[in-house]
Design an enzyme around this catalytic site. Structure first.
Site, mmCIF file in Angstrom:
data_model
loop_
_atom_site.group_PDB
_atom_site.id
_atom_site.type_symbol
_atom_site.label_atom_id
_atom_site.label_comp_id
_atom_site.label_asym_id
_atom_site.label_seq_id
_atom_site.Cartn_x
_atom_site.Cartn_y
_atom_site.Cartn_z
ATOM 1 N N HIS A 1 -13.787 -1.664 1.280
ATOM 2 C CA HIS A 1 -15.216 -1.961 1.230
ATOM 3 C C HIS A 1 -16.043 -0.691 1.154
ATOM 4 O O HIS A 1 -17.018 -0.608 0.424
ATOM 5 C CB HIS A 1 -15.647 -2.734 2.479
ATOM 6 C CG HIS A 1 -15.251 -4.166 2.444
ATOM 7 N ND1 HIS A 1 -15.000 -4.840 1.283
ATOM 8 C CD2 HIS A 1 -15.064 -5.062 3.432
ATOM 9 C CE1 HIS A 1 -14.679 -6.086 1.562
ATOM 10 N NE2 HIS A 1 -14.709 -6.246 2.872
ATOM 11 N N GLU B 1 1.804 -5.153 -20.542
ATOM 12 C CA GLU B 1 1.843 -4.409 -19.268
ATOM 13 C C GLU B 1 3.262 -4.291 -18.731
ATOM 14 O O GLU B 1 3.468 -3.945 -17.577
ATOM 15 C CB GLU B 1 0.904 -5.046 -18.238
ATOM 16 C CG GLU B 1 1.076 -6.523 -18.018
ATOM 17 C CD GLU B 1 0.101 -7.089 -16.988
ATOM 18 O OE1 GLU B 1 -0.521 -6.331 -16.237
ATOM 19 O OE2 GLU B 1 -0.006 -8.328 -16.935
ATOM 20 N N ASP C 1 -0.130 -1.890 -14.489
ATOM 21 C CA ASP C 1 1.250 -2.365 -14.386
ATOM 22 C C ASP C 1 2.172 -1.652 -15.371
ATOM 23 O O ASP C 1 3.322 -1.368 -15.044
ATOM 24 C CB ASP C 1 1.302 -3.881 -14.629
ATOM 25 C CG ASP C 1 1.007 -4.648 -13.345
ATOM 26 O OD1 ASP C 1 1.512 -4.228 -12.284
ATOM 27 O OD2 ASP C 1 0.262 -5.631 -13.392
ATOM 28 N N CYS D 1 -7.362 -2.757 -20.634
ATOM 29 C CA CYS D 1 -8.201 -3.208 -19.529
ATOM 30 C C CYS D 1 -7.729 -2.648 -18.187
ATOM 31 O O CYS D 1 -8.305 -2.940 -17.164
ATOM 32 C CB CYS D 1 -8.277 -4.732 -19.482
ATOM 33 S SG CYS D 1 -6.674 -5.507 -19.281
HETATM 34 C C1 PEP Z 1 -3.150 -3.926 -15.271
HETATM 35 O O1 PEP Z 1 -2.025 -4.167 -14.836
HETATM 36 O O2 PEP Z 1 -3.455 -2.867 -15.855
HETATM 37 C C2 PEP Z 1 -4.235 -4.913 -15.105
HETATM 38 C C3 PEP Z 1 -5.405 -4.761 -15.683
HETATM 39 O O3 PEP Z 1 -3.993 -5.978 -14.316
HETATM 40 P P1 PEP Z 1 -4.007 -5.974 -12.712
HETATM 41 O O4 PEP Z 1 -4.506 -4.634 -12.271
HETATM 42 O O5 PEP Z 1 -4.867 -7.113 -12.332
HETATM 43 O O6 PEP Z 1 -2.554 -6.197 -12.413
HETATM 44 MG MG MG Z 2 -1.497 -6.207 -14.359
#
Ligand code: PEP
Ligand code: MG
Length: 563
Positions: free
Chosen positions: A186, A428, A452, A499
């Site tokens: 937080h 990923e 990931d 992402c």
């Molecule tokens: C990732 O693995 O890069 C991703 C965007 O998903 P998360 O962080 O939610 O696993």
């Molecule tokens: Mg992920």
């Protein structure tokens, strides 16, 4: 120099103010009249609610809706009849209100800290905050008031609870340093919202720092210097001025298209966890949503959200984004994301186990509810479906079959939807990267999940600090994987976006992505970064990086060409 986690960018130079949030001491005694004691407890609850509502109102103005909601969550938690009954039971069994509150909160804290799920562990921080403030009210102890720290303060604390941080006067605080809490704590979230530099998880900082000591903090690299030399102060003052100037200049990228220096259009989206976050993306000039992590909808509930509930959430996001693209990732549960009511079994290797699309394809009835809600909502905007943790083509095919089945059902029921709704995959896992050419033939788009992808490519648990030195997107294995994914997508004419957190890393802009999805606060910076490169210049750097043997070399090259 002390190292911690850089959780909120920027540089701070100032004087340490140590904030102690020690628990008030109370006398353990049996109440003379249990009914009166329960009344005293309930009066304290009323006072708590009154104070918390004020803090939330203040926060809404200074740190935004999302952070105000965290604080309001405390009212909901303390108003929970289950929690209140537990406390009353303890008073009825002979405890004073202070002890009853303390004991019950302790039970909840233990329960929440037992899981591996970071978000559930955060709940424990919330309960600690509630306990501290309830005990302060009951014992008449004065509340901690960060709002009174003088200009130029660097706040040091074991951990900052949301309510403590609420009163912060941004202009007076040069930085925040805590001993506990990571990037998603937080305090870190709040520091980012207030744009105050912050370094977290700094070992022993509360023992080593003293009130009034001079200090310098670098919230990006996660460094703290106590008693800096004159040279260090000059060095960091220059860095700070440059940082602030750059930030100011970012405003000129508002309401501009995202383009490379040679006018190639790039998509620049934001990541969200719930529909309301879309506002933040819009406020920061995002051109769409590149990742909606739907597991948060599931985590906030005590049971699987119904088709209607999910439909409303997806529709709301689509409407808020006003026809702009909204990429919704289907449930990514498992790994470090536990949803207690799904009753998932404990696994020896949860990251390699029953997770994300694997879990959903095993629970097709549940999965179909989500897909149907998504497809129905597609008529209200431009929704795209994204599948997490894909490792083989069959998974994509199976999801596409489900999507087609649902479309046929909706046709029969005369329910409208976007007939061309896209289905894309998150790349990923090393498996997906290896077969990116095959997946690209059947997927409508790619989004690279570097969080990931790095963990699986390097065989490094993303939460294990012992092997954190290997968890780097600059590792040649990860960089090569990313490049392979991008070219597989280009060969099939589909978009390769990113992402994961690396999407916001300015050093990685030259890699050749067609879409970036970043946290709302990084949108303008990413747009500015993209505008600095022509395709030819970026390709040259990317080619050079592909020849590097070590992560240090990759970093060195990227740093050399940084703009
Ligand atoms: C990732 O693995 O890069 C991703 C965007 O998903 P998360 O962080 O939610 O696993
Ligand atoms: Mg992920």
């Amino acid at each position: 120099m002390y190292k911690g986690i850089g959780g909120s960018s920027g540089y701070g130079i100032g004087k340490i103010v140590i904030i102690k949030n020690d628990m008030p001491v109370y006398e353990i005694k049996s109440p003379e009249n249990k009914e009166n004691e329960i009344k005293r407890f309930l009066q304290a609850v009323d006072k708590f609610i009154e104070k918390t509502t004020k803090i939330a109102e203040h926060m809404r103005k200074t740190a935004g809706e999302k952070n105000a909601e965290i604080i309001e969550g405390h009212i909901i938690m303390l108003s929970d009849p289950f929690m209140q009954d537990e406390i009353k039971d303890k008073i009825n069994s002979g405890m004073c209100a202070e002890e009853a509150v303390d004991k019950v909160c302790e039970q909840f804290i233990e329960m929440f800290t037992m899981t591996d799920d970071e978000l559930t562990v955060q709940r424990a921080t919330d309960i600690k905050d509630i306990r501290l403030r309830m005990l302060k009210i009951l014992t008449g102890d004065r509340d901690i008031d960060i709002s009174e720290v003088p200009k130029g303060s660097i706040i040091v604390a074991k951990d900052l609870t949301p309510s403590m941080t609420a009163g912060i006067v941004k202009e007076n605080v040069e930085g925040i340093i805590t001993q506990a809490g990571g990037f998603t704590s937080h305090s870190a979230i709040l520091a980012r919202a207030l744009e105050i530099p912050g370094v977290f998880s700094v070992d022993d900082i509360t023992d080593n720092a003293r009130d009034g000591m001079e200090a310098v903090i670098d919230g990006k690299e996660g460094c703290v210097i106590l008693n800096p030399s004159k040279e260090e102060i000059t060095e960091y003052t220059t860095k700070k001025e440059k940082y602030l100037k750059n930030k100011e200049e970012l405003n000129k990228y508002r309401n501009k298209a995202t383009k490379t220096a040679d006018s190639i259009e790039i998509e620049l989206f934001g990541n969200i966890g719930k529909p309301e976050d879309a506002k933040n993306v819009k406020d920061n000039d995002g051109e769409g949503i590149g990742l909606f992590r739907t597991e948060f909808l599931f985590m906030e509930n005590t049971q699987i959200p119904s088709e209607e509930e999910q439909f409303e959430a997806y529709k709301k996001t689509a409407v808020m984004m006003d026809g702009k693209e909204v990429i919704i990732r289907t449930l990514d549960v498992g790994g470090d994301k536990n949803i207690p009511y799904l009753g998932m079994e404990k696994e020896d290797n949860p990251f390699l186990g029953f997770r994300a699309v694997r879990y959903c394809l095993d629970r097709k009835e549940m999965y179909k509810i989500q897909l149907r809600a998504l497809i129905r909502a597609s008529v209200f905007g431009k929704i795209k479906i994204m599948i997490p943790l894909v490792t083989c083509v069959n998974e994509l095919r199976e999801v596409k079959v489900l999507v087609e089945d649902i479309k046929a059902d909706l046709d029969r029921e005369n329910i409208p939807y976007d007939k061309n709704i896209s289905v894309g995959v998150m790349i990923e896992t090393p498996a997906a990267s290896e077969i990116a050419d095959l997946l690209a033939k059947e997927a409508d788009f790619f989004s690279i999940g570097t969080n990931d992808l790095t963990q699986y490519t390097m065989a490094v648990d993303r939460g294990n600090s012992k092997v954190a030195y290997l968890y780097s997107v600059y590792n040649p294995a990860v960089i090569r994987s990313i490049k392979r994914i991008i070219s597989a997508a280009a060969n099939e004419n589909i978009i390769a976006g990113m992402c994961g957190e690396a999407a916001a890393d300015p050093l990685l802009t030259p890699l050749g992505l067609k879409e970036f999805s970043v946290n709302a606060s990084s949108i303008l910076r990413t747009r500015a970064q993209i505008a600095k490169w022509t395709k030819a210049e970026a390709d040259k750097v990317a080619d050079e990086v592909m020849k590097c043997a070590t992560q240090e070399e990759v970093y060195e090259i990227l740093k050399r060409y940084e703009r």
